[in-house]
Design an enzyme around this catalytic site. Structure first.
Site, PDB file in Angstrom:
ATOM      1  N   LYS A  22       0.882  -1.239  -0.012  1.00  0.00           N
ATOM      2  CA  LYS A  22      -0.039   0.190  -0.109  1.00  0.00           C
ATOM      3  C   LYS A  22       0.876   1.265  -0.071  1.00  0.00           C
ATOM      4  O   LYS A  22       0.601   2.230  -0.817  1.00  0.00           O
ATOM      5  CB  LYS A  22      -0.875  -0.086   1.218  1.00  0.00           C
ATOM      6  CG  LYS A  22      -1.584   1.455   1.423  1.00  0.00           C
ATOM      7  CD  LYS A  22      -2.517   1.288   2.667  1.00  0.00           C
ATOM      8  CE  LYS A  22      -1.772   1.966   3.993  1.00  0.00           C
ATOM      9  NZ  LYS A  22      -1.657   3.236   4.263  1.00  0.00           N
ATOM     10  N   ASN A  23       1.925   1.310   0.910  1.00  0.00           N
ATOM     11  CA  ASN A  23       2.501   2.520   1.148  1.00  0.00           C
ATOM     12  C   ASN A  23       3.600   2.791  -0.074  1.00  0.00           C
ATOM     13  O   ASN A  23       4.032   4.072  -0.328  1.00  0.00           O
ATOM     14  CB  ASN A  23       3.142   2.700   2.485  1.00  0.00           C
ATOM     15  CG  ASN A  23       2.109   2.945   3.645  1.00  0.00           C
ATOM     16  OD1 ASN A  23       1.008   3.240   3.272  1.00  0.00           O
ATOM     17  ND2 ASN A  23       2.530   2.697   4.835  1.00  0.00           N
ATOM     18  N   CYS A 116      -5.389   8.284   8.827  1.00  0.00           N
ATOM     19  CA  CYS A 116      -5.751   7.810  10.349  1.00  0.00           C
ATOM     20  C   CYS A 116      -5.277   8.966  11.282  1.00  0.00           C
ATOM     21  O   CYS A 116      -4.295   9.449  10.945  1.00  0.00           O
ATOM     22  CB  CYS A 116      -4.799   6.634  10.574  1.00  0.00           C
ATOM     23  SG  CYS A 116      -5.206   5.232   9.559  1.00  0.00           S
ATOM     24  N   ARG A 121       0.347  14.536  12.870  1.00  0.00           N
ATOM     25  CA  ARG A 121       0.862  14.644  11.410  1.00  0.00           C
ATOM     26  C   ARG A 121       1.053  15.845  10.422  1.00  0.00           C
ATOM     27  O   ARG A 121       0.463  16.114   9.442  1.00  0.00           O
ATOM     28  CB  ARG A 121      -0.203  13.797  10.568  1.00  0.00           C
ATOM     29  CG  ARG A 121      -0.343  12.293  11.360  1.00  0.00           C
ATOM     30  CD  ARG A 121      -1.218  11.327  10.426  1.00  0.00           C
ATOM     31  NE  ARG A 121      -0.312  10.627   9.579  1.00  0.00           N
ATOM     32  CZ  ARG A 121      -0.612   9.651   8.780  1.00  0.00           C
ATOM     33  NH1 ARG A 121      -1.925   9.206   8.929  1.00  0.00           N
ATOM     34  NH2 ARG A 121       0.242   8.987   7.838  1.00  0.00           N
ATOM     35  N   PRO A 122       1.841  16.756  11.030  1.00  0.00           N
ATOM     36  CA  PRO A 122       2.078  17.922  10.066  1.00  0.00           C
ATOM     37  C   PRO A 122       2.862  17.641   8.873  1.00  0.00           C
ATOM     38  O   PRO A 122       3.276  16.459   8.600  1.00  0.00           O
ATOM     39  CB  PRO A 122       2.966  18.813  11.374  1.00  0.00           C
ATOM     40  CG  PRO A 122       3.750  17.703  12.009  1.00  0.00           C
ATOM     41  CD  PRO A 122       2.570  16.609  12.214  1.00  0.00           C
ATOM     42  N   ASP A 304       3.677   0.568  12.138  1.00  0.00           N
ATOM     43  CA  ASP A 304       2.648  -0.012  11.661  1.00  0.00           C
ATOM     44  C   ASP A 304       2.232  -1.375  12.012  1.00  0.00           C
ATOM     45  O   ASP A 304       1.355  -2.019  11.944  1.00  0.00           O
ATOM     46  CB  ASP A 304       2.674   0.062  10.104  1.00  0.00           C
ATOM     47  CG  ASP A 304       2.870   1.436   9.628  1.00  0.00           C
ATOM     48  OD1 ASP A 304       2.434   2.516  10.218  1.00  0.00           O
ATOM     49  OD2 ASP A 304       2.994   1.742   8.325  1.00  0.00           O
ATOM     50  N   ARG A 396      -9.000  -0.030   3.933  1.00  0.00           N
ATOM     51  CA  ARG A 396      -8.056   0.864   3.330  1.00  0.00           C
ATOM     52  C   ARG A 396      -6.917   0.386   2.927  1.00  0.00           C
ATOM     53  O   ARG A 396      -5.961   0.886   1.868  1.00  0.00           O
ATOM     54  CB  ARG A 396      -8.067   2.017   3.736  1.00  0.00           C
ATOM     55  CG  ARG A 396      -9.131   3.184   4.186  1.00  0.00           C
ATOM     56  CD  ARG A 396      -8.648   4.557   4.780  1.00  0.00           C
ATOM     57  NE  ARG A 396      -7.408   4.801   4.494  1.00  0.00           N
ATOM     58  CZ  ARG A 396      -6.346   5.223   5.179  1.00  0.00           C
ATOM     59  NH1 ARG A 396      -6.581   5.555   6.455  1.00  0.00           N
ATOM     60  NH2 ARG A 396      -5.002   5.464   4.937  1.00  0.00           N
TER      61      ARG A 396
HETATM   62  C1  EPZ Z   1       4.060   6.898   6.420  1.00  0.00           C
HETATM   63  O1  EPZ Z   1       3.485   8.032   6.941  1.00  0.00           O
HETATM   64  C2  EPZ Z   1       3.284   5.648   6.398  1.00  0.00           C
HETATM   65  N1  EPZ Z   1       2.336   6.057   5.393  1.00  0.00           N
HETATM   66  C3  EPZ Z   1       2.577   5.361   7.498  1.00  0.00           C
HETATM   67  O2  EPZ Z   1       1.835   4.084   7.692  1.00  0.00           O
HETATM   68  C4  EPZ Z   1       3.938   5.024   8.683  1.00  0.00           C
HETATM   69  O3  EPZ Z   1       3.196   4.870   9.902  1.00  0.00           O
HETATM   70  C5  EPZ Z   1       4.797   6.267   8.763  1.00  0.00           C
HETATM   71  O4  EPZ Z   1       5.282   6.615   7.415  1.00  0.00           O
HETATM   72  C6  EPZ Z   1       5.945   5.782   9.476  1.00  0.00           C
HETATM   73  O5  EPZ Z   1       6.835   4.534   8.674  1.00  0.00           O
HETATM   74  C7  EPZ Z   1       2.413   5.942   4.131  1.00  0.00           C
HETATM   75  O6  EPZ Z   1       3.329   5.759   3.562  1.00  0.00           O
HETATM   76  C8  EPZ Z   1       1.208   6.454   3.223  1.00  0.00           C
HETATM   77  P1  EPZ Z   1       6.694  10.138   8.480  1.00  0.00           P
HETATM   78  P2  EPZ Z   1       4.124   9.472   6.923  1.00  0.00           P
HETATM   79  O7  EPZ Z   1       6.272  11.462   7.565  1.00  0.00           O
HETATM   80  O8  EPZ Z   1       4.966   9.604   5.456  1.00  0.00           O
HETATM   81  C9  EPZ Z   1       6.502  13.585  11.880  1.00  0.00           C
HETATM   82  C10 EPZ Z   1      -0.043   3.006   8.015  1.00  0.00           C
HETATM   83  O9  EPZ Z   1      -0.698   2.596   8.706  1.00  0.00           O
HETATM   84  N2  EPZ Z   1       6.569  14.729  10.656  1.00  0.00           N
HETATM   85  O10 EPZ Z   1       7.611   9.216   8.433  1.00  0.00           O
HETATM   86  O11 EPZ Z   1       3.046  10.405   7.006  1.00  0.00           O
HETATM   87  C11 EPZ Z   1       5.087  12.811  12.166  1.00  0.00           C
HETATM   88  O12 EPZ Z   1       4.368  13.599  12.742  1.00  0.00           O
HETATM   89  C12 EPZ Z   1       0.364   4.463   7.788  1.00  0.00           C
HETATM   90  O13 EPZ Z   1      -0.108   2.278   6.731  1.00  0.00           O
HETATM   91  C13 EPZ Z   1       6.720  15.970  11.022  1.00  0.00           C
HETATM   92  O14 EPZ Z   1       6.633  16.423  12.146  1.00  0.00           O
HETATM   93  O15 EPZ Z   1       4.772   9.323   8.006  1.00  0.00           O
HETATM   94  C14 EPZ Z   1       5.897  11.410  12.756  1.00  0.00           C
HETATM   95  O16 EPZ Z   1       5.775  11.836  14.018  1.00  0.00           O
HETATM   96  C15 EPZ Z   1      -0.059   5.118   9.065  1.00  0.00           C
HETATM   97  N3  EPZ Z   1       6.605  16.733   9.877  1.00  0.00           N
HETATM   98  C16 EPZ Z   1       7.326  11.247  12.180  1.00  0.00           C
HETATM   99  O17 EPZ Z   1       7.538  12.820  11.478  1.00  0.00           O
HETATM  100  C17 EPZ Z   1       6.459  16.406   8.613  1.00  0.00           C
HETATM  101  O18 EPZ Z   1       6.401  17.187   7.653  1.00  0.00           O
HETATM  102  C18 EPZ Z   1       7.196  10.163  10.884  1.00  0.00           C
HETATM  103  O19 EPZ Z   1       6.214  10.429  10.088  1.00  0.00           O
HETATM  104  C19 EPZ Z   1       6.390  14.924   8.311  1.00  0.00           C
HETATM  105  C20 EPZ Z   1       6.441  14.044   9.584  1.00  0.00           C
END
Ligand code: EPZ
Length: 417
Positions: A22-23, A116, A121-122, A304, A396
């Site tokens: 998916k991702n 989710c 999630r900024p 995840d 999803r």
């Molecule tokens: C991806 O989300 C995945 N989603 C998530 O899977 C997964 O949990 C996550 O990576 C971590 O492995 C998709 O690929 C669509 P991040 P993403 O940016 O990209 C902070 C699932 O269940 N952050 O790596 O949104 C954020 O708040 C989903 O399949 C900022 O602060 O995750 C978090 O604490 C849920 N500012 C950390 O970084 C930003 O601009 C990691 O988030 C971006 C992120």
């Protein structure tokens, strides 16, 4: 509304074939618009997130054809139209259109993404990356207008190794003038899959899978054929289910190295595993040792899989701990595990689980995608019937979950109410 009903305590035996990730898929589909030519991507999972992205492609007048597990995307007649909030809020990954449209047209207009509710999630790191490449960002409420006269390669250091920011910056930078370097990039296999896709289209990306990604801008991206990697989170979920109910259960069509951290933890708990080149065979044992996990970026233990893993911890002897370090709000499944009979206390970002506990079926909620997966794992383990609501979250991300589990002996169905 859909509900899922599961009769638990059944032995599951046979083979579950894992679908495309998916991702990775949710980034590959937006990435495909970076060319004006036809691209074919195979091993696409049939999940509602894929449908939601195809709806956005249709709104952008991109020609999309589905053929079995493949998708053929032709952006020849595409138009850069504002993406409506009703589309962007359906899923997190809609934000990849920001990077892709910026990379292609130097302008993207869209709304804050959905997904989710597992934390704030900024998207500040995505936006900072776009700015470093030369874009200006206007923000009107939930709406973002990201625009550049010219995109120029830059050195970008990510404060957090964010999966989304790494991919989005790659999408914006592939056609920028000159060289972009992303430092402290995320290393997840999905990022490598997306970089390979872009390189197949003609991009010049090196270092994907390490913490430094280098992108030499190109002027043209062309047609290509690409395959989505197997879904490591779907695979991990079913391996955990196998540890709870497998007799034995073969999880097939996977890349076992992608779930190394999970397999090590399962071995530590005493789970009986046979690890092949592209499969894992798992047999339930009567007794498991308490085992603790702490989530981390890849190759650490994936957030995840944290929620499904806590279900296994309820069946381990003694005190296990789970510490969540990525998302602030990823313990929403715990109250429902407690209703099923688990003994768990959450303090700050750590859950302490004392087991083993006898789980008994009841009514629970899939509060988010992986919480839903945890509910399925718990329901399959529990005595009697469990009813799960908010099943839309599960659909999803898990292709044909009812069919896959039914085929190995589970009693599971989805009912429309
Ligand atoms: C991806 O989300 C995945 N989603 C998530 O899977 C997964 O949990 C996550 O990576 C971590 O492995 C998709 O690929 C669509 P991040 P993403 O940016 O990209 C902070 C699932 O269940 N952050 O790596 O949104 C954020 O708040 C989903 O399949 C900022 O602060 O995750 C978090 O604490 C849920 N500012 C950390 O970084 C930003 O601009 C990691 O988030 C971006 C992120």
């Amino acid at each position: 509304m859909k509900i899922m009903e599961i009769e638990g305590e059944r032995n599951l035996s046979g083979t579950i074939r894992i679908s495309g990730a998916k991702n990775a898929t949710v980034a590959l589909i937006p990435a495909a618009i970076l060319t004006d030519e036809e691209v074919t991507i195979c091993n696409i999972p049939e999940i509602t997130d894929t449908e939601a992205l195809c709806d956005i492609l249709n709104a952008l007048k991109v020609d999309v054809k589905r053929a079995s597990e493949s998708i053929i995307i032709n952006p020849e007649k595409m138009e850069n139209i504002e993406i409506a909030e009703s589309f962007s809020k359906k899923l997190r990954a809609s934000y990849y259109f920001m990077g892709a449209l910026l990379g292609k047209y130097k302008k993207a207009v869209m709304y804050f993404p959905g997904g989710c509710s597992i934390g704030a999630r900024p998207i500040d790191l995505h936006l900072k990356g776009f700015e470093a490449l030369g874009a200006k960002i206007q923000n009107e409420g939930n709406k973002y207008i990201v625009e550049a006269e010219e995109l120029k390669g830059a050195n970008i250091y990510l404060d957090i190794a964010s999966v989304g920011a790494t991919i989005n910056i790659m999408l914006a930078a592939v056609k920028a003038k000159g060289k972009t370097v992303i430092d402290n990039a995320a290393k997840e296999p999905e990022i490598v899959n997306v970089a390979t896709f872009l390189n197949n289209m003609g991009a010049k990306i090196t270092g994907a899978g390490t913490s430094t990604i280098k992108i030499e801008g190109v002027t043209h991206l062309g047609k290509c054929f690409h395959e989505v990697i197997p879904d490591r989170i779907e695979a991990g979920t079913y391996v955990i289910i196998g540890a709870l109910c497998g007799n034995p259960l073969k999880i097939d069509n996977i890349i076992p190295e992608h779930i190394d951290s999970l397999l090590s933890k399962l071995e530590e708990a005493g789970v009986n595993l046979e690890i092949g080149a592209d499969y894992v065979l798992v047999q339930k044992s009567e007794k498991y040792k308490a085992t603790s996990i702490k989530t981390a970026v890849y190759p650490g233990f994936p957030t995840d899989l944290q929620q499904p893993f806590t279900v296994l911890q309820t069946q381990c002897n003694g005190k296990s701990k789970t510490t969540e370090t990525i998302w602030e709000n990823r313990f929403m499944h715990i109250p429902y595990l407690k209703e099923l009979g688990a003994n768990i206390e959450v303090k700050n970002q750590t859950a302490t689980i004392i087991g083993p506990s006898k789980l008994k079926g009841c009514e629970v909620v899939a509060t988010d995608l992986r919480a839903g997966a945890a509910m399925v794992a718990a329901a399959l383990t529990a005595e009697g019937k469990t009813t799960i609501t908010n099943v839309e979250h599960i659909l999803r991300g898990y292709e044909q979950i009812v069919e896959k589990l039914t085929n190995v002996g589970a009693k599971i169905r989805i009912k429309e109410i």
